[in-house]
Design a protein around this motif. Structure first.
Motif, mmCIF file in Angstrom:
data_model
loop_
_atom_site.group_PDB
_atom_site.id
_atom_site.type_symbol
_atom_site.label_atom_id
_atom_site.label_comp_id
_atom_site.label_asym_id
_atom_site.label_seq_id
_atom_site.Cartn_x
_atom_site.Cartn_y
_atom_site.Cartn_z
ATOM 1 N N GLY A 170 31.309 66.032 -15.170
ATOM 2 C CA GLY A 170 31.500 64.597 -15.347
ATOM 3 C C GLY A 170 31.805 63.835 -14.064
ATOM 4 O O GLY A 170 32.000 62.617 -14.109
ATOM 5 N N ASP A 172 35.913 66.123 -24.690
ATOM 6 C CA ASP A 172 36.266 66.377 -23.292
ATOM 7 C C ASP A 172 37.576 67.158 -23.260
ATOM 8 O O ASP A 172 38.587 66.698 -23.794
ATOM 9 C CB ASP A 172 36.422 65.049 -22.535
ATOM 10 N N TRP A 207 32.256 69.346 -23.965
ATOM 11 C CA TRP A 207 30.846 68.953 -24.037
ATOM 12 C C TRP A 207 30.028 69.598 -22.931
ATOM 13 O O TRP A 207 28.813 69.843 -23.094
ATOM 14 C CB TRP A 207 30.695 67.429 -23.992
ATOM 15 N N ALA A 266 27.941 61.877 -21.417
ATOM 16 C CA ALA A 266 28.917 62.786 -22.025
ATOM 17 C C ALA A 266 28.915 62.631 -23.540
ATOM 18 O O ALA A 266 28.993 63.629 -24.279
ATOM 19 C CB ALA A 266 30.310 62.519 -21.459
#
Length: 270
Positions: free
Chosen positions: A266, A186, A208, A153
């Motif tokens: 994620g 994020d 992201w 990330a």
């Protein structure tokens, strides 16, 4: 991280709402966001199923309660769609050979032996690097799924921030709006957001995960947020502004809604 505001049950009282407070209306929790440019109330069902109530200044709790109750069917339908879409987001193992996308192109993870300790990790040698089309990840990082997820990330954040340099200016000029600052981070389950004010004519934040999308959809997300520099909410005036700069905006929105459901956000297998 600051604690969440205490939810206020809206019953018979009527007072001005406060930005970022949590309202409880018939069992529903809603986070209040106040915008001085707004005239009407609006609702957003976020990708994590939380509810955001967007209101003008001096909006009272009674008006908010009545609006939320009148929007009951709309909320239920949006929550149903949110559940259906969230089930498609992939869960990843982050192992060697696994494919991840950047700007719509496929790149495989390559787990490599750790470099000498004096070179890891530094700003010059981060835990994930794109080299010759491969996302190189150190073995010690790959061994811990949480560290691997955070490292990947972080790579998207750094790569996206670099890619956005100069990307905003032509779109802002095309839409005849001020150029805000850009921050890649994020955002939970939102593609982007715009916040007015500050020294740089506001701030656009981009998730992201956006940078896994093809370039034309990243541009759509950018244009979508830039339109909020002039118009808050997603009413007819907003879509007219966006449509003048991007005539195919409705088609791109539908494409993003479809492809976006399959973007990695994620989630990892532990």
């Amino acid at each position: 991280m600051p604690s969440d505001p205490v939810a206020l049950d809206v019953t018979t009282d009527d007072r001005a709402l406060v930005d970022n407070e949590i309202l409880l209306v018939d069992g529903r929790r809603l986070r209040v966001r106040i915008n001085a440019r707004r005239r009407r109330l609006g609702l957003t069902v976020e990708r994590d199923r939380t509810l955001t109530l967007r209101v003008p200044e001096e909006c009272g709790t009674r008006r908010a309660r009545d609006f939320v109750r009148a929007s009951h069917s709309w909320i239920e339908e949006k929550l149903r769609l949110s559940d259906a879409r969230s089930q498609l987001h992939p869960v990843r193992d982050l192992r060697s050979g696994e494919i991840h996308r950047y700007l719509g192109r496929d790149h495989r993870i390559l787990v490599v032996d750790d470099e000498p300790i004096e070179t890891v990790p530094t700003a010059a040698s981060p835990p994930v690097r794109l080299v010759a089309g491969r996302l190189r990840m150190g073995a010690s990082v790959a061994a811990d799924p949480v560290r691997a997820r955070d490292a990947l990330a972080d790579w998207y954040i750094r790569a996206g921030q670099r890619w956005m340099r100069g990307r905003l200016h032509p779109w802002a000029a095309r839409m005849d709006v001020r150029e805000p600052a850009v921050h890649v981070r994020d955002l939970g389950h939102r593609w982007g957001s715009y916040r007015a004010g500050g020294a740089n004519d506001g701030l656009i934040s981009l998730h992201w995960a956006v940078f896994q999308l093809p370039i034309h959809l990243i541009d759509y997300v950018v244009a979508h947020e830039l339109a909020h520099v002039r118009v808050s909410g997603h009413g007819p005036e907003y879509w007219r502004l966006l449509g003048r700069a991007l005539p195919e905006c409705r088609r791109l929105k539908a494409e993003l809604d479809d492809l976006g459901r399959r973007v990695w956000m994620g989630d990892i297998r532990r």
